[in-house]
Design an enzyme around this catalytic site. Structure first.
Site, PDB file in Angstrom:
ATOM      1  N   SER A  85       0.909  -1.192   0.040  1.00  0.00           N
ATOM      2  CA  SER A  85      -0.097   0.001  -0.058  1.00  0.00           C
ATOM      3  C   SER A  85       0.898   1.306   0.044  1.00  0.00           C
ATOM      4  O   SER A  85       0.257   2.368  -0.005  1.00  0.00           O
ATOM      5  CB  SER A  85      -0.818   0.204   1.129  1.00  0.00           C
ATOM      6  OG  SER A  85      -0.267   0.011   2.246  1.00  0.00           O
ATOM      7  N   HIS A  86       2.168   1.098   0.406  1.00  0.00           N
ATOM      8  CA  HIS A  86       3.011   2.282   0.297  1.00  0.00           C
ATOM      9  C   HIS A  86       4.223   2.067  -0.762  1.00  0.00           C
ATOM     10  O   HIS A  86       5.241   2.878  -0.466  1.00  0.00           O
ATOM     11  CB  HIS A  86       3.591   2.846   1.582  1.00  0.00           C
ATOM     12  CG  HIS A  86       2.213   3.093   2.396  1.00  0.00           C
ATOM     13  ND1 HIS A  86       1.368   2.439   2.930  1.00  0.00           N
ATOM     14  CD2 HIS A  86       1.612   4.416   2.603  1.00  0.00           C
ATOM     15  CE1 HIS A  86       0.459   3.075   3.563  1.00  0.00           C
ATOM     16  NE2 HIS A  86       0.692   4.318   3.277  1.00  0.00           N
ATOM     17  N   ASP A 115      -5.396   1.165   1.845  1.00  0.00           N
ATOM     18  CA  ASP A 115      -6.020   0.037   1.681  1.00  0.00           C
ATOM     19  C   ASP A 115      -7.363   0.135   1.143  1.00  0.00           C
ATOM     20  O   ASP A 115      -7.945  -0.825   0.434  1.00  0.00           O
ATOM     21  CB  ASP A 115      -6.084  -0.884   3.088  1.00  0.00           C
ATOM     22  CG  ASP A 115      -4.837  -1.341   3.456  1.00  0.00           C
ATOM     23  OD1 ASP A 115      -3.884  -1.482   2.971  1.00  0.00           O
ATOM     24  OD2 ASP A 115      -4.905  -2.023   4.650  1.00  0.00           O
TER      25      ASP A 115
HETATM   26  P1  NDP Z   1      -1.027  -3.426   9.804  1.00  0.00           P
HETATM   27  O1  NDP Z   1      -2.155  -3.314  10.649  1.00  0.00           O
HETATM   28  O2  NDP Z   1      -0.833  -4.020   8.886  1.00  0.00           O
HETATM   29  O3  NDP Z   1       0.314  -3.514  11.010  1.00  0.00           O
HETATM   30  C1  NDP Z   1       0.600  -2.836  11.820  1.00  0.00           C
HETATM   31  C2  NDP Z   1       1.593  -3.343  12.390  1.00  0.00           C
HETATM   32  O4  NDP Z   1       1.440  -4.505  13.262  1.00  0.00           O
HETATM   33  C3  NDP Z   1       2.917  -3.498  11.687  1.00  0.00           C
HETATM   34  O5  NDP Z   1       4.057  -3.422  12.361  1.00  0.00           O
HETATM   35  C4  NDP Z   1       2.883  -5.041  11.431  1.00  0.00           C
HETATM   36  O6  NDP Z   1       3.966  -5.707  11.196  1.00  0.00           O
HETATM   37  C5  NDP Z   1       2.245  -5.595  12.826  1.00  0.00           C
HETATM   38  N1  NDP Z   1       1.413  -6.820  12.648  1.00  0.00           N
HETATM   39  C6  NDP Z   1       0.422  -6.990  12.007  1.00  0.00           C
HETATM   40  N2  NDP Z   1      -0.130  -7.991  11.732  1.00  0.00           N
HETATM   41  C7  NDP Z   1       0.531  -8.840  12.909  1.00  0.00           C
HETATM   42  C8  NDP Z   1       0.474 -10.034  13.634  1.00  0.00           C
HETATM   43  N3  NDP Z   1      -0.485 -10.797  13.217  1.00  0.00           N
HETATM   44  N4  NDP Z   1       1.316 -10.177  14.616  1.00  0.00           N
HETATM   45  C9  NDP Z   1       2.051  -9.459  15.069  1.00  0.00           C
HETATM   46  N5  NDP Z   1       2.239  -8.217  14.451  1.00  0.00           N
HETATM   47  C10 NDP Z   1       1.581  -7.770  13.418  1.00  0.00           C
HETATM   48  O7  NDP Z   1      -0.623  -1.578   9.665  1.00  0.00           O
HETATM   49  P2  NDP Z   1      -1.625  -0.546   9.133  1.00  0.00           P
HETATM   50  O8  NDP Z   1      -2.472  -0.940   7.879  1.00  0.00           O
HETATM   51  O9  NDP Z   1      -2.034  -0.095  10.286  1.00  0.00           O
HETATM   52  O10 NDP Z   1      -0.544   0.591   8.381  1.00  0.00           O
HETATM   53  C11 NDP Z   1      -0.110   0.232   7.179  1.00  0.00           C
HETATM   54  C12 NDP Z   1       1.186   1.270   6.649  1.00  0.00           C
HETATM   55  O11 NDP Z   1       0.248   2.564   6.382  1.00  0.00           O
HETATM   56  C13 NDP Z   1       1.825   1.754   8.015  1.00  0.00           C
HETATM   57  O12 NDP Z   1       3.380   1.493   7.517  1.00  0.00           O
HETATM   58  C14 NDP Z   1       1.724   3.347   8.032  1.00  0.00           C
HETATM   59  O13 NDP Z   1       2.801   3.945   8.311  1.00  0.00           O
HETATM   60  C15 NDP Z   1       0.983   3.486   6.730  1.00  0.00           C
HETATM   61  N6  NDP Z   1       0.424   4.644   6.929  1.00  0.00           N
HETATM   62  C16 NDP Z   1       0.972   6.016   6.318  1.00  0.00           C
HETATM   63  C17 NDP Z   1       0.227   7.197   6.555  1.00  0.00           C
HETATM   64  C18 NDP Z   1       0.745   8.498   5.952  1.00  0.00           C
HETATM   65  O14 NDP Z   1       0.031   9.632   5.972  1.00  0.00           O
HETATM   66  N7  NDP Z   1       1.801   8.562   5.395  1.00  0.00           N
HETATM   67  C19 NDP Z   1      -1.101   7.099   6.802  1.00  0.00           C
HETATM   68  C20 NDP Z   1      -1.772   5.875   7.421  1.00  0.00           C
HETATM   69  C21 NDP Z   1      -0.943   4.793   7.574  1.00  0.00           C
HETATM   70  P3  NDP Z   1       4.411  -6.100   9.694  1.00  0.00           P
HETATM   71  O15 NDP Z   1       4.933  -4.637   9.059  1.00  0.00           O
HETATM   72  O16 NDP Z   1       5.547  -7.032   9.804  1.00  0.00           O
HETATM   73  O17 NDP Z   1       3.294  -6.485   9.123  1.00  0.00           O
END
Ligand code: NDP
Length: 344
Positions: free
Chosen positions: A54-55, A195
């Protein structure tokens, strides 16, 4: 299994450096200078490599669109001010946040080592990427790093009836002994906006309970969210409080815009939020008691003992190792979109 290719123009898989070169060329083609283009391209390629699709290259169209319409300045030269022994301010001058952070990096690390702490307050910046690439390298240098960035008005605060906050991610990175840093990075909205866009493009529904339509009614239709709807915060009032904190640190403290404050309606094509970013560094060498590194390993061991199999960032590191061996997979359609951006 497909072979890794080293040339940017061959096959479904591409090595990291040629991908960075390709993305750099696209951004330069659309008005960024080589320095800025190189930083954004590298950031974008890192996301693609680590499976943060997504990024990753999905965001190239957004970067290009914002550059083309003059909303973001791809040649901006950020200005750093040494505000206090543990505080630096950076005016990104309407450029991307990542070059502003890059400018502050060395000074902030020196401050953190000397004083134990360092804050970087970036204003007038555009951030369209994941946050982990901003914090992970600090942890690689032995520092604890925390960062927040606010985005654009698309999330309803808990108890409210209209969007005000951004998707407002929080990222945190901790050094580990002989291992890759422990990192988490998450939106404070129930799902990130990227997403929603990906689901809309793929014709898929969203999970329930994450969004409302233009009338405030719950919806799982991504198009309804993108056309006047909004996201909810994760965990109700708890995510909302964190999102409020992000607005206050990333914008209120830095001097950037709150997510609801900037007006991009006059810039057709503007896609990069014009806000701010806050980064806090802590040098654990100054901590007392048992060595912090030992405590990190103890907690991880105890989490494993409690049955935890996946730590935050495990997935990314696994993807990274695979990409380093096999190259980064780019689908035919994505490749065609990149080629069109390079020519367009
Ligand atoms: P997720 O919910 O996919 O993941 C959040 C964190 O939880 C990550 O560190 C992920 O690790 C970890 N994680 C996910 N599933 C598990 C699991 N089952 N067990 C343990 N750890 C887990 O992230 P979001 O969807 O909330 O966000 C996605 C991205 O969007 C982020 O990188 C965020 O910075 C970006 N974003 C950027 C914005 C901007 O304005 N620039 C605005 C909003 C979001 P892993 O990475 O290894 O999956």
């Amino acid at each position: 299994m497909q072979q890794a290719h080293t040339g940017a123009r061959t096959g479904d898989r591409i090595a990291f450096d040629p991908l960075v070169e390709l993305l750099t060329a696209i951004l330069v083609r659309h008005g960024a200078n080589r320095h800025v283009a190189g930083i954004i391209a590298r950031n974008c390629a890192m996301c693609e490599r680590d499976g943060c699709t997504s990024h990753g290259i999905f965001r190239m169209a957004g970067y290009v669109s914002s550059l083309d319409c003059g909303w973001v300045d791809g040649t901006a030269v950020p200005v750093i001010e040494d505000a206090a022994p543990a505080y630096c301010r950076v005016d990104a001058k309407n450029g991307f946040a990542q070059p502003a952070l890059e400018l502050a990096r060395k000074t902030a690390v020196e401050k953190a080592r000397h004083t134990g702490l360092a804050a970087i307050a970036i204003r007038g910046s555009h951030h369209l990427s994941a946050l982990w690439p901003d914090v992970e390298p600090f942890a690689g240098d032995g520092l604890i790093a925390f960062s927040v960035v606010n985005s654009f008005r698309c999330t309803v605060p808990h108890g409210g009836d209209s969007p005000l906050f951004g998707t407002n991610p929080v990222a945190f990175a901790v050094p580990r002994q002989g291992e890759e840093p422990l990192v988490f990075d998450m939106a404070t909205s129930a799902i990130p906006n990227g997403d929603v866009q990906i689901a809309a493009r793929a014709g898929q529904q969203l999970p329930g309970g994450v969004a409302v339509d233009a009338n405030g009614a719950p919806t799982t239709d991504p198009d309804a969210v993108l056309n006047g709807g909004a996201l909810l915060t994760f965990g109700g009032h708890k995510g909302s409080a964190l999102s409020m904190m992000v607005e206050l640190l990333a914008a209120g403290l830095t001097g950037g815009h709150f997510s609801h404050e900037f007006d991009w309606s006059g810039h057709d094509g503007a896609q990069t939020p014009h806000t701010g970013q806050f980064v806090l560094l802590i040098d654990p060498q100054h901590a007392g008691g048992r060595p912090f590194g030992d405590r990190v390993e103890t907690l991880i061991k105890d989490m494993r003992f409690a049955g935890v199999q996946r730590l935050p960032a495990d997935r990314r590191y696994r993807n990274r190792r695979r990409a380093e061996q096999q190259g980064i997979h780019i689908g035919v359609e994505e490749r065609a979109r990149l080629d069109a951006l390079l020519e367009g």
